[in-house]
Design a protein around this motif. Structure first.
Motif, PDB file in Angstrom:
ATOM      1  N   LEU A 296       0.824  -1.204   0.000  1.00 30.74           N
ATOM      2  CA  LEU A 296       0.000   0.000   0.000  1.00 30.74           C
ATOM      3  C   LEU A 296       0.861   1.258   0.000  1.00 30.74           C
ATOM      4  O   LEU A 296       0.583   2.208  -0.745  1.00 30.74           O
ATOM      5  CB  LEU A 296      -0.931   0.004   1.216  1.00 30.74           C
ATOM      6  N   MET A 297       1.917   1.281   0.827  1.00 36.14           N
ATOM      7  CA  MET A 297       2.756   2.474   0.892  1.00 36.14           C
ATOM      8  C   MET A 297       3.443   2.741  -0.442  1.00 36.14           C
ATOM      9  O   MET A 297       3.415   3.871  -0.954  1.00 36.14           O
ATOM     10  CB  MET A 297       3.794   2.326   2.006  1.00 36.14           C
ATOM     11  N   LEU A 298       4.038   1.725  -1.033  1.00 37.88           N
ATOM     12  CA  LEU A 298       4.700   1.912  -2.322  1.00 37.88           C
ATOM     13  C   LEU A 298       3.712   2.334  -3.409  1.00 37.88           C
ATOM     14  O   LEU A 298       4.017   3.191  -4.236  1.00 37.88           O
ATOM     15  CB  LEU A 298       5.412   0.628  -2.739  1.00 37.88           C
ATOM     16  N   SER A 299       2.525   1.765  -3.377  1.00 36.88           N
ATOM     17  CA  SER A 299       1.529   2.113  -4.391  1.00 36.88           C
ATOM     18  C   SER A 299       1.026   3.536  -4.211  1.00 36.88           C
ATOM     19  O   SER A 299       0.740   4.238  -5.195  1.00 36.88           O
ATOM     20  CB  SER A 299       0.362   1.122  -4.339  1.00 36.88           C
ATOM     21  N   MET A 300       0.917   3.993  -2.957  1.00 35.65           N
ATOM     22  CA  MET A 300       0.519   5.387  -2.722  1.00 35.65           C
ATOM     23  C   MET A 300       1.604   6.344  -3.193  1.00 35.65           C
ATOM     24  O   MET A 300       1.303   7.395  -3.785  1.00 35.65           O
ATOM     25  CB  MET A 300       0.183   5.600  -1.247  1.00 35.65           C
ATOM     26  N   PHE A 301       2.874   6.022  -2.917  1.00 37.17           N
ATOM     27  CA  PHE A 301       3.965   6.827  -3.471  1.00 37.17           C
ATOM     28  C   PHE A 301       3.842   6.931  -4.986  1.00 37.17           C
ATOM     29  O   PHE A 301       3.904   8.026  -5.566  1.00 37.17           O
ATOM     30  CB  PHE A 301       5.326   6.186  -3.140  1.00 37.17           C
ATOM     31  N   GLU A 302       3.672   5.779  -5.624  1.00 33.12           N
ATOM     32  CA  GLU A 302       3.617   5.753  -7.087  1.00 33.12           C
ATOM     33  C   GLU A 302       2.417   6.533  -7.620  1.00 33.12           C
ATOM     34  O   GLU A 302       2.496   7.182  -8.664  1.00 33.12           O
ATOM     35  CB  GLU A 302       3.576   4.311  -7.572  1.00 33.12           C
ATOM     36  N   ALA A 303       1.294   6.476  -6.896  1.00 38.29           N
ATOM     37  CA  ALA A 303       0.106   7.219  -7.325  1.00 38.29           C
ATOM     38  C   ALA A 303       0.371   8.721  -7.270  1.00 38.29           C
ATOM     39  O   ALA A 303      -0.019   9.465  -8.185  1.00 38.29           O
ATOM     40  CB  ALA A 303      -1.084   6.851  -6.447  1.00 38.29           C
ATOM     41  N   CYS A 304       1.032   9.169  -6.195  1.00 37.70           N
ATOM     42  CA  CYS A 304       1.390  10.589  -6.088  1.00 37.70           C
ATOM     43  C   CYS A 304       2.313  10.996  -7.233  1.00 37.70           C
ATOM     44  O   CYS A 304       2.083  12.006  -7.912  1.00 37.70           O
ATOM     45  CB  CYS A 304       2.076  10.871  -4.758  1.00 37.70           C
ATOM     46  N   TYR A 305       3.367  10.202  -7.440  1.00 40.68           N
ATOM     47  CA  TYR A 305       4.314  10.526  -8.507  1.00 40.68           C
ATOM     48  C   TYR A 305       3.619  10.560  -9.863  1.00 40.68           C
ATOM     49  O   TYR A 305       3.809  11.487 -10.662  1.00 40.68           O
ATOM     50  CB  TYR A 305       5.438   9.493  -8.564  1.00 40.68           C
ATOM     51  N   GLY A 306       2.808   9.533 -10.119  1.00 38.64           N
ATOM     52  CA  GLY A 306       2.160   9.432 -11.414  1.00 38.64           C
ATOM     53  C   GLY A 306       1.184  10.556 -11.684  1.00 38.64           C
ATOM     54  O   GLY A 306       1.053  11.025 -12.818  1.00 38.64           O
ATOM     55  N   ALA A 307       0.500  11.024 -10.616  1.00 38.95           N
ATOM     56  CA  ALA A 307      -0.479  12.094 -10.799  1.00 38.95           C
ATOM     57  C   ALA A 307       0.180  13.471 -10.898  1.00 38.95           C
ATOM     58  O   ALA A 307      -0.298  14.343 -11.629  1.00 38.95           O
ATOM     59  CB  ALA A 307      -1.481  12.084  -9.643  1.00 38.95           C
ATOM     60  N   MET A 308       1.264  13.667 -10.170  1.00 36.64           N
ATOM     61  CA  MET A 308       1.886  14.990 -10.118  1.00 36.64           C
ATOM     62  C   MET A 308       2.932  15.188 -11.216  1.00 36.64           C
ATOM     63  O   MET A 308       3.220  16.321 -11.595  1.00 36.64           O
ATOM     64  CB  MET A 308       2.528  15.193  -8.745  1.00 36.64           C
ATOM     65  N   ARG A 309       3.497  14.112 -11.724  1.00 36.02           N
ATOM     66  CA  ARG A 309       4.533  14.233 -12.746  1.00 36.02           C
ATOM     67  C   ARG A 309       4.041  14.966 -13.993  1.00 36.02           C
ATOM     68  O   ARG A 309       4.734  15.851 -14.514  1.00 36.02           O
ATOM     69  CB  ARG A 309       5.044  12.846 -13.111  1.00 36.02           C
ATOM     70  N   PRO A 310       2.843  14.664 -14.516  1.00 38.74           N
ATOM     71  CA  PRO A 310       2.372  15.402 -15.701  1.00 38.74           C
ATOM     72  C   PRO A 310       2.163  16.888 -15.429  1.00 38.74           C
ATOM     73  O   PRO A 310       2.081  17.677 -16.370  1.00 38.74           O
ATOM     74  CB  PRO A 310       1.036  14.714 -16.030  1.00 38.74           C
ATOM     75  N   ARG A 311       2.077  17.265 -14.144  1.00 34.59           N
ATOM     76  CA  ARG A 311       1.909  18.675 -13.796  1.00 34.59           C
ATOM     77  C   ARG A 311       3.244  19.393 -13.653  1.00 34.59           C
ATOM     78  O   ARG A 311       3.284  20.552 -13.250  1.00 34.59           O
ATOM     79  CB  ARG A 311       1.103  18.790 -12.509  1.00 34.59           C
ATOM     80  N   GLY A 312       4.336  18.681 -13.943  1.00 35.05           N
ATOM     81  CA  GLY A 312       5.648  19.310 -13.919  1.00 35.05           C
ATOM     82  C   GLY A 312       6.452  19.077 -12.664  1.00 35.05           C
ATOM     83  O   GLY A 312       7.577  19.566 -12.548  1.00 35.05           O
ATOM     84  N   ILE A 313       5.897  18.349 -11.688  1.00 31.71           N
ATOM     85  CA  ILE A 313       6.630  18.049 -10.460  1.00 31.71           C
ATOM     86  C   ILE A 313       7.660  16.962 -10.757  1.00 31.71           C
ATOM     87  O   ILE A 313       7.311  15.840 -11.128  1.00 31.71           O
ATOM     88  CB  ILE A 313       5.693  17.574  -9.336  1.00 31.71           C
ATOM     89  N   HIS A 314       8.922  17.285 -10.577  1.00 25.85           N
ATOM     90  CA  HIS A 314       9.995  16.338 -10.849  1.00 25.85           C
ATOM     91  C   HIS A 314      10.774  15.974  -9.588  1.00 25.85           C
ATOM     92  O   HIS A 314      11.008  14.809  -9.316  1.00 25.85           O
ATOM     93  CB  HIS A 314      10.947  16.894 -11.910  1.00 25.85           C
ATOM     94  N   ASP A 315      11.210  16.972  -8.829  1.00 19.27           N
ATOM     95  CA  ASP A 315      11.993  16.718  -7.625  1.00 19.27           C
ATOM     96  C   ASP A 315      11.068  16.643  -6.416  1.00 19.27           C
ATOM     97  O   ASP A 315      10.333  17.594  -6.123  1.00 19.27           O
ATOM     98  CB  ASP A 315      13.023  17.833  -7.407  1.00 19.27           C
ATOM     99  N   VAL A 316      11.128  15.501  -5.710  1.00 18.00           N
ATOM    100  CA  VAL A 316      10.247  15.282  -4.560  1.00 18.00           C
ATOM    101  C   VAL A 316      11.093  14.960  -3.328  1.00 18.00           C
ATOM    102  O   VAL A 316      11.887  14.016  -3.348  1.00 18.00           O
ATOM    103  CB  VAL A 316       9.249  14.132  -4.810  1.00 18.00           C
ATOM    104  N   GLU A 317      10.921  15.769  -2.292  1.00 14.04           N
ATOM    105  CA  GLU A 317      11.599  15.512  -1.017  1.00 14.04           C
ATOM    106  C   GLU A 317      10.660  14.739  -0.100  1.00 14.04           C
ATOM    107  O   GLU A 317       9.482  15.078   0.024  1.00 14.04           O
ATOM    108  CB  GLU A 317      12.012  16.817  -0.339  1.00 14.04           C
ATOM    109  N   MET A 318      11.196  13.707   0.539  1.00 15.63           N
ATOM    110  CA  MET A 318      10.485  12.963   1.569  1.00 15.63           C
ATOM    111  C   MET A 318      11.215  13.207   2.879  1.00 15.63           C
ATOM    112  O   MET A 318      12.365  12.779   3.046  1.00 15.63           O
ATOM    113  CB  MET A 318      10.435  11.478   1.224  1.00 15.63           C
ATOM    114  N   SER A 319      10.572  13.918   3.786  1.00 15.86           N
ATOM    115  CA  SER A 319      11.271  14.331   5.005  1.00 15.86           C
ATOM    116  C   SER A 319      10.250  14.648   6.095  1.00 15.86           C
ATOM    117  O   SER A 319       9.096  14.969   5.816  1.00 15.86           O
ATOM    118  CB  SER A 319      12.110  15.579   4.723  1.00 15.86           C
ATOM    119  N   TRP A 320      10.725  14.588   7.372  1.00 11.88           N
ATOM    120  CA  TRP A 320      12.017  13.982   7.663  1.00 11.88           C
ATOM    121  C   TRP A 320      11.833  12.537   8.140  1.00 11.88           C
ATOM    122  O   TRP A 320      10.763  12.175   8.605  1.00 11.88           O
ATOM    123  CB  TRP A 320      12.785  14.802   8.719  1.00 11.88           C
ATOM    124  N   ILE A 321      12.922  11.730   8.014  1.00 11.53           N
ATOM    125  CA  ILE A 321      12.878  10.314   8.363  1.00 11.53           C
ATOM    126  C   ILE A 321      13.957  10.045   9.410  1.00 11.53           C
ATOM    127  O   ILE A 321      15.125  10.398   9.218  1.00 11.53           O
ATOM    128  CB  ILE A 321      13.144   9.420   7.132  1.00 11.53           C
TER     129      ILE A 321
END
Length: 382
Positions: free
Chosen positions: A328-353
């Motif tokens: 579920l976590m990996l698929s949610m990451f991928e859904a975010c990337y897939g939806a936001m990438r066409p909008r021009g979002i390329h660099d994504v920070e995941m923080s903090w861990i």
């Protein structure tokens, strides 16, 4: 310059204005400084806006050379932290000093220590602005890139000053950076996990429901409180803080970047990606009036930004160690990337861990992200 410096408590409105304005003056012109919006900074120090202040005893301090403000720090007792951890620890935050006055940092730290000792605290920790759930940590690696939204700016002299003042590392946290444009094709394990979700009759991911915004925020933060409750120095978000967060984030949140993971129709996880406000406001000096509101909204909603941050995510504890939780976590990451990438979002920070959270780090690395900044929390006995 020690004999010219003095520490005074900020008590008047003019003092607090000087406290809030100092970073904008100190860092103006630095290539990696991204001025946060002044409006949001003011709200952070306003008890009517920042409901978390109700559970803090706070003192604000200014370092002055003559009449010039050249440094600042806040010292505070976080009663929620003490109730949860019972460790006798007071905290400091908002530490900034003029590079021309190296004695300011130890003097400000000593003032915070003395004040907390007077409050009965036995240790001091930080920096927290104001809690572990907000900006926290001091940048110790990754000075060559700008800070993302809701992350602290840093200078290499600050960690050196902490060690010289007798502070020791308590914990490191990491910021990961991934590129959604260059990070394809995905590793086979990610594709396998997505296929597992697609074939399952009980597992599902979905975007947030736009017609139930506040309910969705409340649900996400309930998951967050459960997911991270065993983490180092964790303190829960209160209902009032969650409601305030919902109001504050409404303009920024795009349903395409806000996903839930469900098991048999029950939400068990979420991932929230926000466009990087610091990129959109990089040349505004933190100001929105009189005309920069329109510029900011245009950049966020129309022309777009190229970077984003995932500041909040979580999987409920009952599935954290299960294949379903990882999928579920990996698929949610991928859904975010897939939806936001066409909008021009390329660099994504995941923080903090947290440096201790190896499971989440490994999962993030599967999304082709790597550590690019390290933040340190310090501690010292009083």
């Amino acid at each position: 310059m020690t004999d010219r410096l003095r520490i005074v408590q900020a008590t008047s409105p003019a003092d607090m204005t000087a406290f809030m304005e100092l970073p904008y003056r100190l860092y103006r012109g630095e290539p990696t400084w991204r001025p946060p919006l002044r409006m949001l900074q003011k709200e952070q120090f306003n008890p009517k806006k920042n409901v978390g202040l109700a559970r803090l005893d706070v003192a604000y301090w200014l370092a002055k050379a003559g009449d010039k403000v050249i440094g600042r720090i806040a010292s505070f007792v976080n009663h929620v932290h003490l109730e949860v951890h019972k460790d006798g620890s007071g905290h400091f935050g908002f530490l900034d000093t003029d590079v021309a006055y190296p004695d300011a940092q130890p003097m400000l730290l000593k003032q915070a220590e003395d004040w907390l000792r007077g409050k009965g605290m036995t240790t001091i920790g930080g920096p927290y602005n104001f809690s572990v759930n907000e900006e926290c940590g001091m940048l110790v690696d990754g000075f060559d890139t700008p800070q993302m939204m809701m992350m602290p700016h840093g200078a290499a002299r600050y960690p050196v000053g902490m060690e010289a003042a007798g502070y020791a590392k308590a914990m490191d946290t990491y910021a990961f950076l991934g590129n959604t444009k260059d990070g394809y094709p995905r590793p086979p394990i990610v594709e396998k996990m997505q296929a597992y979700i697609n074939k399952s009759s009980s597992l599902n991911i979905r975007p947030m429901r736009k017609d139930a915004f506040e309910e969705e925020i409340t649900l996400a933060m309930d998951i967050f409180n459960d997911a991270w409750s065993n983490n180092w120095n964790y303190i829960p978000y209160s209902d009032a803080q969650v409601q305030h967060m919902a109001r504050e984030m409404k303009l920024l949140i795009d349903p395409a970047g806000f996903w839930f993971g469900e098991v048999d129709g029950v939400a068990k996880g979420f991932v929230l990606m926000l466009p990087n406000l610091n990129e959109a406001a990089h040349d505004l000096d933190g100001r929105l009036f009189p005309f920069d509101w329109a510029k900011l909204l245009w950049r966020l909603k129309v022309s777009g930004v190229k970077s984003a941050r995932i500041p909040l995510m979580g999987i409920r504890q009952d599935i954290q160690k299960k294949r379903s939780g990882s999928a579920l976590m990996l698929s949610m990451f991928e859904a975010c990337y897939g939806a936001m990438r066409p909008r021009g979002i390329h660099d994504v920070e995941m923080s903090w861990i947290l440096e201790l959270n190896v499971d989440v780090q490994n999962m993030i690395r599967l999304s082709t992200a790597s550590i690019y900044k390290t933040y340190r929390l310090y501690t010292k006995s009083l």
